[in-house]
Design a protein around this motif. Sequence first.
Motif, PDB file in Angstrom:
ATOM      1  N   UNK A  44      64.320  42.014  14.884  1.00  0.00           N
ATOM      2  CA  UNK A  44      65.323  43.038  14.569  1.00  0.00           C
ATOM      3  C   UNK A  44      66.159  43.363  15.798  1.00  0.00           C
ATOM      4  N   UNK A  45      65.480  43.477  16.919  1.00  0.00           N
ATOM      5  CA  UNK A  45      66.197  43.842  18.142  1.00  0.00           C
ATOM      6  C   UNK A  45      67.000  42.669  18.701  1.00  0.00           C
ATOM      7  N   UNK A  46      66.339  41.535  18.918  1.00  0.00           N
ATOM      8  CA  UNK A  46      67.026  40.419  19.568  1.00  0.00           C
ATOM      9  C   UNK A  46      68.131  39.835  18.690  1.00  0.00           C
ATOM     10  N   UNK A  47      67.843  39.659  17.399  1.00  0.00           N
ATOM     11  CA  UNK A  47      68.857  39.093  16.509  1.00  0.00           C
ATOM     12  C   UNK A  47      69.965  40.105  16.227  1.00  0.00           C
ATOM     13  N   UNK A  48      69.585  41.377  16.093  1.00  0.00           N
ATOM     14  CA  UNK A  48      70.604  42.410  15.905  1.00  0.00           C
ATOM     15  C   UNK A  48      71.538  42.490  17.098  1.00  0.00           C
ATOM     16  N   UNK A  49      70.960  42.394  18.288  1.00  0.00           N
ATOM     17  CA  UNK A  49      71.760  42.412  19.520  1.00  0.00           C
ATOM     18  C   UNK A  49      72.698  41.203  19.558  1.00  0.00           C
ATOM     19  N   UNK A  50      72.143  40.022  19.330  1.00  0.00           N
ATOM     20  CA  UNK A  50      72.954  38.807  19.392  1.00  0.00           C
ATOM     21  C   UNK A  50      74.090  38.815  18.385  1.00  0.00           C
ATOM     22  N   UNK A  51      73.784  39.236  17.164  1.00  0.00           N
ATOM     23  CA  UNK A  51      74.801  39.245  16.117  1.00  0.00           C
ATOM     24  C   UNK A  51      75.903  40.257  16.428  1.00  0.00           C
ATOM     25  N   UNK A  52      75.505  41.449  16.859  1.00  0.00           N
ATOM     26  CA  UNK A  52      76.487  42.497  17.142  1.00  0.00           C
ATOM     27  C   UNK A  52      77.403  42.108  18.294  1.00  0.00           C
ATOM     28  N   UNK A  53      76.812  41.647  19.394  1.00  0.00           N
ATOM     29  CA  UNK A  53      77.622  41.252  20.551  1.00  0.00           C
ATOM     30  C   UNK A  53      78.479  40.037  20.197  1.00  0.00           C
ATOM     31  N   UNK A  54      77.908  39.105  19.450  1.00  0.00           N
ATOM     32  CA  UNK A  54      78.663  37.923  19.040  1.00  0.00           C
ATOM     33  C   UNK A  54      79.875  38.277  18.193  1.00  0.00           C
ATOM     34  N   UNK A  55      79.696  39.223  17.275  1.00  0.00           N
ATOM     35  CA  UNK A  55      80.818  39.659  16.443  1.00  0.00           C
ATOM     36  C   UNK A  55      81.897  40.332  17.282  1.00  0.00           C
ATOM     37  N   UNK A  56      81.462  41.141  18.245  1.00  0.00           N
ATOM     38  CA  UNK A  56      82.428  41.841  19.096  1.00  0.00           C
ATOM     39  C   UNK A  56      83.198  40.880  19.994  1.00  0.00           C
ATOM     40  N   UNK A  57      82.578  39.746  20.329  1.00  0.00           N
ATOM     41  CA  UNK A  57      83.220  38.777  21.224  1.00  0.00           C
ATOM     42  C   UNK A  57      83.924  37.652  20.469  1.00  0.00           C
ATOM     43  N   UNK A  58      84.209  37.880  19.206  1.00  0.00           N
ATOM     44  CA  UNK A  58      85.011  36.909  18.474  1.00  0.00           C
ATOM     45  C   UNK A  58      84.376  36.339  17.230  1.00  0.00           C
ATOM     46  N   UNK A  59      83.111  36.638  16.990  1.00  0.00           N
ATOM     47  CA  UNK A  59      82.469  36.185  15.765  1.00  0.00           C
ATOM     48  C   UNK A  59      81.920  34.779  15.803  1.00  0.00           C
ATOM     49  N   UNK A  60      81.876  34.171  16.982  1.00  0.00           N
ATOM     50  CA  UNK A  60      81.358  32.810  17.095  1.00  0.00           C
ATOM     51  C   UNK A  60      79.839  32.798  16.935  1.00  0.00           C
ATOM     52  N   UNK A  61      79.354  31.906  16.069  1.00  0.00           N
ATOM     53  CA  UNK A  61      77.903  31.793  15.887  1.00  0.00           C
ATOM     54  C   UNK A  61      77.228  31.294  17.160  1.00  0.00           C
ATOM     55  N   UNK A  62      77.914  30.436  17.899  1.00  0.00           N
ATOM     56  CA  UNK A  62      77.347  29.911  19.145  1.00  0.00           C
ATOM     57  C   UNK A  62      77.100  31.040  20.137  1.00  0.00           C
TER      58      UNK A  62
END
Length: 361
Positions: A303-321
């Motif tokens: 919940x924490x690690x994936x939530x963090x990765x997804x949120x930051x990833x979305x804020x930085x352009x939405x790239x899955x990578x």
Amino acid sequence: LPILWVVFGNVFMGAVHDYLALMASVRHGGVSIMTVSENVMGRKAKYIFLLYVYSALILVLAAFFSVNAKLFAVQPSAASKAMIYMPIAVLLGILLYRTRLSPAASTLTAIVLLLAGIAFAVKYPFLIPGDAYHTWMLLLALYSFIASILPVWYLLQPRDYLNAYLLWGFVALAIIGSLGIAGEGLTGPAYTSFAPKILGGVPTPFWPAIPLIIACGSLSGFHSVVASGTTSKQLANELDALLIGYGGMLTEGAVASLAVIIPIAYAWQHPEFAGFLQAMGMSPEVISAYQEKGILALNKIQRFTLGYGFTVGQALGGSETIAVFMAKFAGIALATFVLTTLDSATRLARFAWQEMFDWLA
């Protein structure tokens, strides 16, 4: 409500507690908080306090051994980073204390190596065949024992110093992620339950469960043992205690706030999160469970690690990578700080054990 506890508990109780515990130790010559209790309340109080502290440290160690072993088992890249990180910290200690290289140059060298280590760990995760969880439990116990008997300058101090840069980077990215999705609203419910099934599978009252679960982020007696056990002996100036004791706890409050907000703010039940889980290599069963139950279908670390990765990833352009990399980075950051707690708690337990039998000396 958890956020309210973090904010008010951290500012008005936790930070005050940490600062006063540190100052109490400093004003008594850098002794432990248990010895301070002897000076104030008598010898009997000291040994009662020591017995309690030693028992509590055993519980802390058991909990953090389990958390770290689970993390390394489910996210091998965090294990790779931990194994790379420790030699870098030792190298930094040697550069700072055994060479003429300037602190700035030593720090820069260590940070460059740390960034390279993170990139290497993400690309080459360390996999343990078979029962990885129990194997890591044994390895972590061995590491904690060795780390707790090494001189402070050799590992503990340079590692924690290096941790600060990792922490600030982690917090900065989390803030960017939170601000980046601020206009999109929460995806989680405003209310779940005042008595969720947290402990033992039975309804757990909000109070005192929240102070027990959100410990170091809001109010933690463990910090008084750390402040008096190692921190007070490393202060260059008494005036630094305010920034380190009070200010350091405020930073932990910021991390705790982000840890509470990120999973529920954006990733609770987001339409694109299932695709992100697939990119992370999650099984179809887990993805299906998420679509049905939301983020509660994942374990606490995920919940924490994936939530963090997804949120930051979305804020930085939405790239899955980027999101996948950030999720692994969150696991690496979590592992780093849990390892810090492990050997610090082991060292403090050793100190407490020695104090319990100081009458034999």
